[in-house]
Scaffold this active site. Structure first.
Site, PDB file in Angstrom:
ATOM      1  N   SER A  92    -100.239 -55.406  28.242  1.00 52.70           N
ATOM      2  CA  SER A  92    -100.023 -54.641  28.012  1.00 52.70           C
ATOM      3  C   SER A  92     -98.600 -54.588  26.699  1.00 52.70           C
ATOM      4  CB  SER A  92     -99.597 -53.301  29.017  1.00 52.70           C
ATOM      5  OG  SER A  92     -99.512 -52.221  28.398  1.00 52.70           O
TER       6      SER A  92
ATOM      7  N   ASP B  60     -98.345 -65.516  31.850  1.00 53.62           N
ATOM      8  CA  ASP B  60     -99.713 -66.624  31.839  1.00 53.62           C
ATOM      9  C   ASP B  60    -100.590 -66.436  30.730  1.00 53.62           C
ATOM     10  OD1 ASP B  60    -102.379 -66.974  33.187  1.00 53.62           O
ATOM     11  OD2 ASP B  60    -102.857 -65.886  31.027  1.00 53.62           O
TER      12      ASP B  60
ATOM     13  N   LEU C 107     -97.926 -60.708  33.514  1.00 55.12           N
ATOM     14  CA  LEU C 107     -98.297 -60.347  32.296  1.00 55.12           C
ATOM     15  C   LEU C 107     -99.558 -61.507  31.998  1.00 55.12           C
ATOM     16  CD1 LEU C 107     -97.603 -58.182  30.415  1.00 55.12           C
ATOM     17  CD2 LEU C 107     -95.764 -59.685  29.263  1.00 55.12           C
TER      18      LEU C 107
ATOM     19  N   TYR D  86    -103.784 -68.967  22.719  1.00 50.09           N
ATOM     20  CA  TYR D  86    -103.949 -68.058  22.799  1.00 50.09           C
ATOM     21  C   TYR D  86    -102.687 -67.755  21.126  1.00 50.09           C
ATOM     22  CZ  TYR D  86    -105.057 -66.315  27.558  1.00 50.09           C
ATOM     23  OH  TYR D  86    -105.775 -66.974  28.073  1.00 50.09           O
TER      24      TYR D  86
END
Length: 340
Positions: free
Chosen positions: A287, A61, A34, A66
């Site tokens: 997603s 990941d 993911l 991020y």
């Protein structure tokens, strides 16, 4: 399920619901994970992560840039605390951003990620780019070469706090330079990879050198046009991969069933992911849609594309890099300089 090239594993070897590949140092990595870029809204991200684990995802990941390492660490810790999962059942990847790629700054940056992830070790640590910046995060530091970046990663690897090390957005030429001087060979190369950028040369180089390739942007990253680290990159428009004639044709071939004539976009999605898996490439689609999350994992492990279909997708005429990483432009280690 079959394993990727150079994996020495039983054909049914899995972690969660994903097939495994064996890295060149023996550490095992799921071939489906993911991706978590753009996943920094805590309430939504916690729900997605929890559902992903319950569905059988084990590779997550992330990256320092991020802004979600703490969220991931907290969710993973909750599973440990409940006794339903142990740390060794997960594969966690994170990355060092260019601001901290100077060899003197890498260890501190890594340990900060380690603390945020609330883990005794990281499975895979990547240099997020081949370019190093000053502490302002903008000014290039041209004195730091990819060889120097790699030597810094080797020192982290030697501590045992990370199980494997690799590179992200590096060119073949840069990997070749590093492999000539490396005490620890590159274990993983993460690059943009999809039908519009199949990375044929790079994938072939990596296979020859037992480097596992992880592809990002495998579904076209339709939500990529958002601010990142305070600025919105100038992303060019691109065709919709789900409407690419070759993808539609291959999806029709594999998606039709006796009572099913009309194809849904689900089959294009499965073909786009399977295209990379059948080339031995790890995929990390992101997603927040739970149904698509399930399809990305469960809907791609029970079939394979024929060689002729892979060749057809290899030769889709449109060619485009979606992520130009404009911040690298002008740096002597800009891996996309020839494309600008």
């Amino acid at each position: 399920l079959t394993c990727a090239p150079f994996a020495d594993l039983p054909s049914d070897s899995t972690m969660g619901n994903a097939p495994l590949v064996c890295l060149s140092n023996g550490h095992k990595m799921p071939l489906i994970g993911l991706g978590t870029w753009q996943s920094d809204k805590e309430e939504e991200h916690v729900k997605v992560l929890e559902e992903a684990v319950n569905m059988g995802y084990r590779l997550f990941d992330t990256a320092a840039s991020y802004g979600n390492e703490e969220i991931i660490g907290r969710v993973m810790h909750n599973f440990y605390a409940k006794g339903t999962m142990s740390r060794c059942e997960f594969f966690i990847t994170t990355k060092i951003w260019p601001t901290y790629l100077h060899p003197d700054r890498q260890m501190a940056a890594f340990k900060e990620s380690l603390a945020k992830l609330d883990t005794p070790y990281v499975d895979l640590l990547l240099a997020h780019q081949p370019t190093c910046y000053e502490l302002d995060g903008v000014t290039h530091d041209p004195s730091v070469t990819v060889e120097m970046i790699w030597q810094g990663l080797e020192k982290i690897y030697e501590t045992g706090l990370v199980k494997a090390i690799g590179v992200s957005n590096w060119s073949v030429e840069q990997m070749e330079r590093v492999m000539k001087i490396a005490k620890v060979k590159i274990h993983v190369a993460q690059v943009e990879c999809h039908v519009y950028l199949p990375q044929l040369e790079l994938v072939e180089y990596c296979k020859k050198n037992k480097i596992v390739v992880t592809g990002y942007g495998s579904l076209g990253s339709p939500a990529r046009k958002v601010p990142f680290l305070g600025r919105t990159p100038n992303f060019a428009d691109s065709p919709n991969m789900f409407e690419e004639p070759a993808v539609v044709a291959v999806a029709q071939k594999y998606g039709k069933k006796p009572q099913q004539v009309i194809i849904s976009k689900k089959y294009q999605l499965q073909v786009l992911i399977r295209y990379l898996l059948d080339r031995g490439i790890c995929v990390i689609p992101k997603s927040s849609n739970l149904e698509r999350l399930k399809t990305n994992l469960h809907g791609v492990v029970d079939f394979h594309l024929d060689e002729s279909d892979i060749e057809r997708l290899n030769n889709v005429p449109h060619r485009q890099r979606l992520f130009m990483q404009e911040h690298m432009a002008g740096h002597p280690e800009d891996s996309f300089a020839s494309e600008r």
